[in-house]
Design a protein around this motif. Structure first.
Motif, PDB file in Angstrom:
ATOM      1  N   THR A 149       0.858  -1.190   0.000  1.00 36.39           N
ATOM      2  CA  THR A 149       0.000   0.000   0.000  1.00 36.39           C
ATOM      3  C   THR A 149       0.894   1.240   0.000  1.00 36.39           C
ATOM      4  O   THR A 149       2.089   1.164   0.303  1.00 36.39           O
ATOM      5  N   LEU A 150       0.275   2.384  -0.328  1.00 37.60           N
ATOM      6  CA  LEU A 150       1.024   3.646  -0.278  1.00 37.60           C
ATOM      7  C   LEU A 150       1.600   3.853   1.128  1.00 37.60           C
ATOM      8  O   LEU A 150       2.737   4.291   1.297  1.00 37.60           O
ATOM      9  N   PHE A 151       0.814   3.514   2.144  1.00 34.11           N
ATOM     10  CA  PHE A 151       1.258   3.680   3.534  1.00 34.11           C
ATOM     11  C   PHE A 151       2.515   2.860   3.823  1.00 34.11           C
ATOM     12  O   PHE A 151       3.453   3.347   4.459  1.00 34.11           O
ATOM     13  N   GLU A 152       2.544   1.613   3.330  1.00 29.06           N
ATOM     14  CA  GLU A 152       3.728   0.772   3.596  1.00 29.06           C
ATOM     15  C   GLU A 152       4.958   1.338   2.892  1.00 29.06           C
ATOM     16  O   GLU A 152       6.050   1.388   3.468  1.00 29.06           O
ATOM     17  N   SER A 192       6.121   4.326   4.828  1.00 27.52           N
ATOM     18  CA  SER A 192       6.734   3.912   6.097  1.00 27.52           C
ATOM     19  C   SER A 192       8.149   3.398   5.864  1.00 27.52           C
ATOM     20  O   SER A 192       9.068   3.723   6.625  1.00 27.52           O
ATOM     21  N   ARG A 193       8.315   2.579   4.818  1.00 28.40           N
ATOM     22  CA  ARG A 193       9.645   2.027   4.538  1.00 28.40           C
ATOM     23  C   ARG A 193      10.641   3.143   4.205  1.00 28.40           C
ATOM     24  O   ARG A 193      11.787   3.123   4.651  1.00 28.40           O
ATOM     25  N   MET A 218      11.137   5.239   7.632  1.00 27.59           N
ATOM     26  CA  MET A 218      11.685   4.570   8.809  1.00 27.59           C
ATOM     27  C   MET A 218      12.899   3.699   8.512  1.00 27.59           C
ATOM     28  O   MET A 218      13.776   3.555   9.348  1.00 27.59           O
ATOM     29  N   ARG A 241       3.898  12.267   1.702  1.00 27.29           N
ATOM     30  CA  ARG A 241       3.087  11.246   1.033  1.00 27.29           C
ATOM     31  C   ARG A 241       2.761  11.684  -0.391  1.00 27.29           C
ATOM     32  O   ARG A 241       2.750  10.876  -1.318  1.00 27.29           O
TER      33      ARG A 241
END
Lengths: 100, 130
Positions: free
Chosen positions: A28-31, A34-35, A38, A46
């Motif tokens: 997902t865009l979120f993953e 995050s990668r 972090m 985003r």
């Protein structure tokens, strides 16, 4: 198409996105965000990640897939074959029949 | 000042209570009728019965659908819960049929995963370094 491909590969953030999708396709865009923040300490919004994904998608390197309410990004390395074929070095094996 | 209560919008409070207690393992704290069919419904962790309550709030407001659908499409979780071992919890929940949009990933010092709470939200679980 070739111009889109080289443009897509010319940016280090986009190459990092491809690295992460190589580790696991279908994010997902979120993953992905995050990668990048972090694991790679990239301070990137985003919206900027979305724009990078759009460039990668235009080059055919990333494909999006809807599954129910979610949207996943998959890696497609097929366009990279154009590079190996265009500058194929005589006497070496091509990308498909290469051995480790 | 302390954080006493936080909330997630849920499509169906009865279904949400089942998921948050039977699947996730929280326990019901307050259940008070509000209005015609809504409830003031909260759960807490059995590890912290006096800790922060999670309000399972009816998703009836018209703004909720757009808000949640847009976030879910991009995989963005609306709450984060702490677990001792994300990998073990991932396997336990998956065995119970829970759908994950992000399998456990080591994100630097933190390991996280994201699942669908079947009530309209994505939830992140995380293991913080000791």
């Amino acid at each position: 198409m070739a111009d889109d491909l080289f443009k897509a590969l010319a940016d280090p953030t986009r190459r990092t996105i491809l690295d992460e999708l190589t580790e696991k396709s279908g994010q997902t865009l979120f993953e992905i965000c995050s990668r990048l923040s972090m694991k790679h300490q990239l301070g990137i919004s985003r919206q900027a990640v979305s724009q990078h994904l759009a460039v990668l998608e235009a080059a055919g390197l990333v494909e999006t897939r809807r599954e129910g309410r979610y949207k996943f990004h998959d890696l497609n390395t097929a366009p990279l074959r154009q590079i190996a074929e265009r500058w194929h070095v005589p006497g070496t094996s091509g990308p498909e029949e290469s051995t480790p | 000042m302390r954080i006493h209560l936080t909330s997630v919008f849920v499509d169906d409070q009865a279904k949400a209570l089942r998921f948050y207690t039977e699947i996730l393992g929280f326990v019901k704290k307050h259940d008070v009728p509000v209005g015609e069919k809504d409830r003031w419904l909260t759960v807490v962790s059995p590890e912290e019965p006096g800790g922060t309550e999670l309000l399972l709030e009816p998703a009836g407001h018209p703004a909720v659908k757009t808000y949640r659908d847009t976030l879910v499409e991009d995989g963005i979780p609306l709450a984060q819960f702490a677990v001792d071992d994300v990998q073990a919890e991932y396997e336990r929940l998956r065995g119970l049929g829970v759908r994950f949009t992000q399998e456990p990933v080591e994100m630097g010092p933190v390991t996280t995963a994201v699942f669908d709470d079947t009530c309209g939200n994505l939830i992140q679980i995380a293991t913080q370094p000791q």
